[in-house]
Each structure stands twice: as C-alpha cells, then as structure tokens.
Scaffold this active site. Structure first.
Site, PDB file in Angstrom:
ATOM      1  N   LYS A 300       1.988  -2.124 -10.905  1.00 23.13           N
ATOM      2  CA  LYS A 300       2.636  -2.949  -9.889  1.00 23.13           C
ATOM      3  C   LYS A 300       3.283  -4.171 -10.541  1.00 23.13           C
ATOM      4  O   LYS A 300       2.899  -4.581 -11.638  1.00 23.13           O
ATOM      5  CB  LYS A 300       1.598  -3.447  -8.874  1.00 23.13           C
ATOM      6  CG  LYS A 300       0.965  -2.379  -7.999  1.00 23.13           C
ATOM      7  CD  LYS A 300      -0.083  -3.004  -7.094  1.00 23.13           C
ATOM      8  CE  LYS A 300      -0.743  -1.957  -6.210  1.00 23.13           C
ATOM      9  NZ  LYS A 300       0.178  -1.449  -5.170  1.00 23.13           N
ATOM     10  N   ARG A 374      -4.966   7.728  -1.391  1.00 21.61           N
ATOM     11  CA  ARG A 374      -5.065   9.071  -0.797  1.00 21.61           C
ATOM     12  C   ARG A 374      -5.871  10.022  -1.685  1.00 21.61           C
ATOM     13  O   ARG A 374      -6.451  10.986  -1.197  1.00 21.61           O
ATOM     14  CB  ARG A 374      -3.660   9.607  -0.531  1.00 21.61           C
ATOM     15  CG  ARG A 374      -2.805   9.827  -1.754  1.00 21.61           C
ATOM     16  CD  ARG A 374      -1.316   9.860  -1.449  1.00 21.61           C
ATOM     17  NE  ARG A 374      -0.800   8.539  -1.124  1.00 21.61           N
ATOM     18  CZ  ARG A 374       0.468   8.283  -0.797  1.00 21.61           C
ATOM     19  NH1 ARG A 374       1.343   9.284  -0.725  1.00 21.61           N
ATOM     20  NH2 ARG A 374       0.863   7.061  -0.530  1.00 21.61           N
TER      21      ARG A 374
END
Length: 516
Positions: A300, A374
């Site tokens: 990120k 996920r």
C-alpha cells in the site's frame, strides 16, 4: 457510568413528586412552539410558569440542537435544569432524538455534574417504544463519553505529561457517573430490561473500539486470542484457539498464504455462546482479523497506512457482539469465529501469481496480495459448515470500493436470501447502524475467472466490492449467508479519528430480534 430506570407518576411532579428529586441535573426536552406538554408542562407548573416565560420571551425556543442550562431553579430539587431543544414535533425522527441526547451530553460535559435525572425517553419518536429510547440513550451517552485506552502504560505516561504541562490530552472524562432514565409507570418492566441490554451493547461497542484503536504492536493476533479467552472466562463461553499447526492440519491454504510474511503467529479463534439449547442451530458471526495490513508484496502507499491497524475491526465487532449477547443472556446460540494474522511483505511472503488451495479444495490465484481479507475469510467460511448454522454473517473491512460506493454512512450488505437481508436491514434501521443492500448477480462472477486456478482473488476495478462478495459467496453455498463490508463505517479519520464500534448495534439488534 451507571444507568438505571425509574418509573414516575407525571401527575405528581412538584412538592414530593419527581421534580423534588435531588440530583445534579434534571434533563428535560422541549418541542419548538408555544405549547408545552409532558415533562415540560409539569416543570412549568412546578416553577410557576418559568418555562413558559422563557419560551414566550424568546430566551429558549426549543429548536433542534439548542439547549439552556438553568441553575438553582425554585421548586426543583435538582441543582441544575437542562432544557434541550427537540425541534418541531412533526419532524421528530430517530435522528432528531439522537441529536437531543448528544446535545444534552455535550452540555453536561462542560459542568461538574456527576448525576442526572434524564427525562427524554418519554419523548421518543412515535414509531419507537420505550425499549428503543432507553437502549438508544445509553449507547449514545456511553459513545459520547468514550475515552481512549487509559489503562495502557504508554498512554498513561503521555496523559500525565500533558496534565503537567496543562495540555489537553483528549482522554479527560466528563464528571457524569450516574444517569437515571425516567419512564412512564406502565413501562417500568420493559425499561429495566432495556437498561440491561443498552449497557451490554455499549460495553460491546467499547470493547470493539478499544481493540480497533490499539496500535498493532499491542493488538496482535495473540492479543486478540487472549482477549477472546478473557471474554470466555468472564461469561462462561466455550473457547477454542487454534495455532499455526492446527490451521495447517485443517488445510487452510488461503489463510496460511496471508500469514507467510509476518513474524506474528496466526490465530484462529472460536467462541461459543449456548443460550438457546442443544437443538437450536447457531447464528455464526465471522470477523476479519487482519491486525495490520501493509498490503503484503502488493504494498500500500505509505500515506495513511497507520490506519490499517483498523483492518481487524470486523474481528473486534464480532467479539464485542458475542460479549454483549452473553451479558444480555439471550436465548440463542451464537458462535464467533475470527481468523487473525498480519499481512506483511518479506522474503518468504506470498507473491502475486501464487496459487493456493483453500480448505474447501478450491484453488485461488492470488493476483493481488492486498486482497487478503477474502483469503482468510474463505477458509473460515468453510470451517463454520461444521456448526450446521441457521445463518452465517461475516463482517469485514473488506474493500475500499465499498467506501467509493457508499461513503461512511451505510455498511455494504450482501445476501442471497431476501429474508436474511431484510432482517439485517430492519435491525440496522432500528439500531441507527444502517446498511445498504448491494447486488450479487451471477454475472459478476465472470470477473473472477483465472487461467491457472478455479478463481482469482480479485476481479478488476469495476464493482470491486461486489466481486469481493462474489468471491466469498463461492464458499457459502451450504448455509444461509450474509456479508457486511464495513470498510467505510468501522472507523473515522481526521480530527475525530478512531474506531466507531459499528456494526455492533446492528448485529446485537438482529440477534435480539431472532431471540424474541
């Protein structure tokens, strides 16, 4: 802070009635306009027309968001009387009620009042009952009075230094310690139960906020596991904490792929509350517990990365919810499941393009290591099949795309079942912790196709929140399932930076409704 309820006879206000009660502050609501009613009228009579004169002279009009503090009012036992504007009665909504509570809390926070007789609950919106008014009052007062993590040594030292230099530290508590919520005599029993529930929900929200706000060097996966053990011990829940070897034995390849880059050991937390009897199928809550998310190899940007400590707010809310359920003693079986780890880059971290096998046997091409939530959830969603659940709700700060779609007002709700979706939406509206239903059309599944595995873990930029939910849906075909994407609602940035405690109110209301 201590909350209680008191049934009052409004026809006996003055002299030996409730207005003679000794307290630091009497809190009374006034609607906008010349006509006084309810508690305001009783107060006006007891004070020989004082309230009416204030309204008539324009000193207090009852407009929404306004207040007037009166001191040593003749005919009243309270040291102070706080008049709170409710706005126009025809426009008195849930939000208007909440605004009135917050206005009162702000006004009291600037005083040294330690106790209050709270006479706003009778003036709940027309469609709401006394239970709603009491629960809402307690959760909002506690929310406004929340202060960050004073029990932690580092923060204590900072606070002491600030106090010595005269600087504000943001952790100064208001003086308010005791709130008595006045209700109609016919509502006494419901109000008493609501006070217990409101306190439990507020406790759950505070736990959720504490866990979210803690820095990630304190709130590690092991810290979350120890917190779960503590909850289980206090409330006599069944706790099972699985370490790396047990996770490996379960073939949770997707979860393990995320853990590879971190020195912190992963944990898989299972808490069971058995309040509904052996034959009742449980509601299972699954919370994403990434205690810090760098994005892994798909790193990120550095700006704002400190807020990635909040990537475990799904886990925090699940723990806060099951604690609240236990404190309320709901006649319901609830299981909380939390896969927790860090997502870090390293020489042994999972790389984009790696293919892993999930617990379900389905293979996944990890196209982006920053779509890690996920991956840990899909194995947890397979694991919970063993409980033969009545419903499974997973909670996750899953996608930035959900923030683009819904902002910071509504959580994103995905569900195949209309009945489950409607129950969650209704619970959110009642708890003022709202969600918005999003699509799960089969056509979105095409975006998850992979040339090298059963699926990719991302589906491109279009409908990013939807395709993330579609990914999870592939692991939930054996039970009724819903997904809450709380990326936009779990915490706030800027001057009000911090965890919100959402969606604990929504989840607890949903469970209370099922237990009714």
């Amino acid at each position: 802070m201590e909350f209680s309820t008191k049934a009052l006879d409004w026809s006996k206000a003055g002299q030996n009635g409730f207005l003679a009660t000794k307290t630091d502050c009497l809190v009374v609501g006034l609607f906008e306009g010349q006509n006084l009613g309810g508690v305001a009228k009783a107060l006006d009579v007891a004070t020989k027309g004082l309230v009416g004169r204030l309204v008539k002279q324009g000193d207090f009009e009852g407009k929404r968001g306004t207040h007037l503090m009166l001191h040593e009012v003749a005919g009243v036992g309270a040291a102070r009387v706080l008049l709170v504007g409710l706005g126009k009665e025809a426009d008195f909504t849930d939000k208007a009620f909440a605004d009135a509570v917050r206005t009162a809390v702000r006004a009291l926070s600037s005083t040294r009042a330690t106790s209050a007789l709270w006479c706003l609950a009778q003036q709940a919106p027309q469609q709401r009952d006394v239970s709603w008014a009491v629960i809402t009052t307690i959760t909002l007062v506690r929310e406004a009075g929340y202060r960050l993590l004073e029990r932690h040594p580092g923060l204590k030292r900072a606070n002491a230094q600030n106090a010595a230099s005269g600087k504000p530290n943001g952790n100064d508590k208001s003086s308010l310690r005791k709130v008595v919520i006045a209700v109609d005599s016919g509502d006494a029993r419901a109000a008493t139960q609501a006070a217990v529930r409101g306190t439990a929900i507020a406790n759950g929200m505070e736990l959720t906020r504490d866990l979210g706000n803690l820095p990630s060097n304190i709130c590690t996966p092991t810290y979350l596991a120890n917190t779960a053990r503590s909850i289980a011990k206090r409330h006599k829940l069944k706790a099972e904490i699985l370490g790396r070897k047990q996770i490996e034995a379960l073939n949770m390849g997707a979860f393990l792929a995320v853990t590879k880059g971190s020195a912190e050991p992963p944990q898989f937390i299972v808490l069971r509350y058995d309040g509904g009897g052996a034959r009742q199928a449980p509601v299972v809550l699954v919370g994403k517990g990434i205690t810090f998310d760098t994005g892994g190899i798909s790193l990120k940007p550095g700006e704002g990365m400190d807020e990635m400590k909040y990537d475990m707010c799904g886990a925090a809310s699940v723990l806060g919810t099951i604690q609240a359920v236990a404190e309320m003693g709901l006649k319901l079986n609830v299981v909380a499941v939390v896969p927790t780890c860090e997502n870090m880059p390293s020489g042994v971290a999972t790389k984009p393009g790696d293919v892993v096998t999930s617990m379900s046997g389905q293979t996944i091409e990890i196209l982006n290591t920053d779509a890690e939530g996920r991956l840990i959830l899909c194995d947890a969603l397979t694991y919970v099949e063993r409980f033969k659940p009545a419903a499974v709700i997973d909670v996750a700060t899953l996608t930035g795309a959900c923030i683009i779609a819904l902002g910071h007002v509504n959580s994103g709700l995905y569900a195949r079942s209309d009945a489950l979706a409607d129950a969650l939406l209704q619970a959110g509206r009642r708890a003022m912790d709202t969600a918005w239903r999003m699509p799960l059309d089969d056509e979105y599944q095409d975006q998850l196709k992979s040339n090298f595995a059963d699926m990719g873990n991302i589906g491109g930029r279009p409908a990013g929140s939807v395709t993330a939910a579609c990914f999870l849906a592939r692991f939930t075909e054996k039970y009724d399932w819903a997904h809450l994407d709380i990326a936009g609602t779990a915490w706030k940035s800027g001057a009000a930076k911090g965890a919100t405690g959402r969606p604990v109110p929504l989840l607890t209301q949903f469970l209370m409704d099922r237990a009714a």
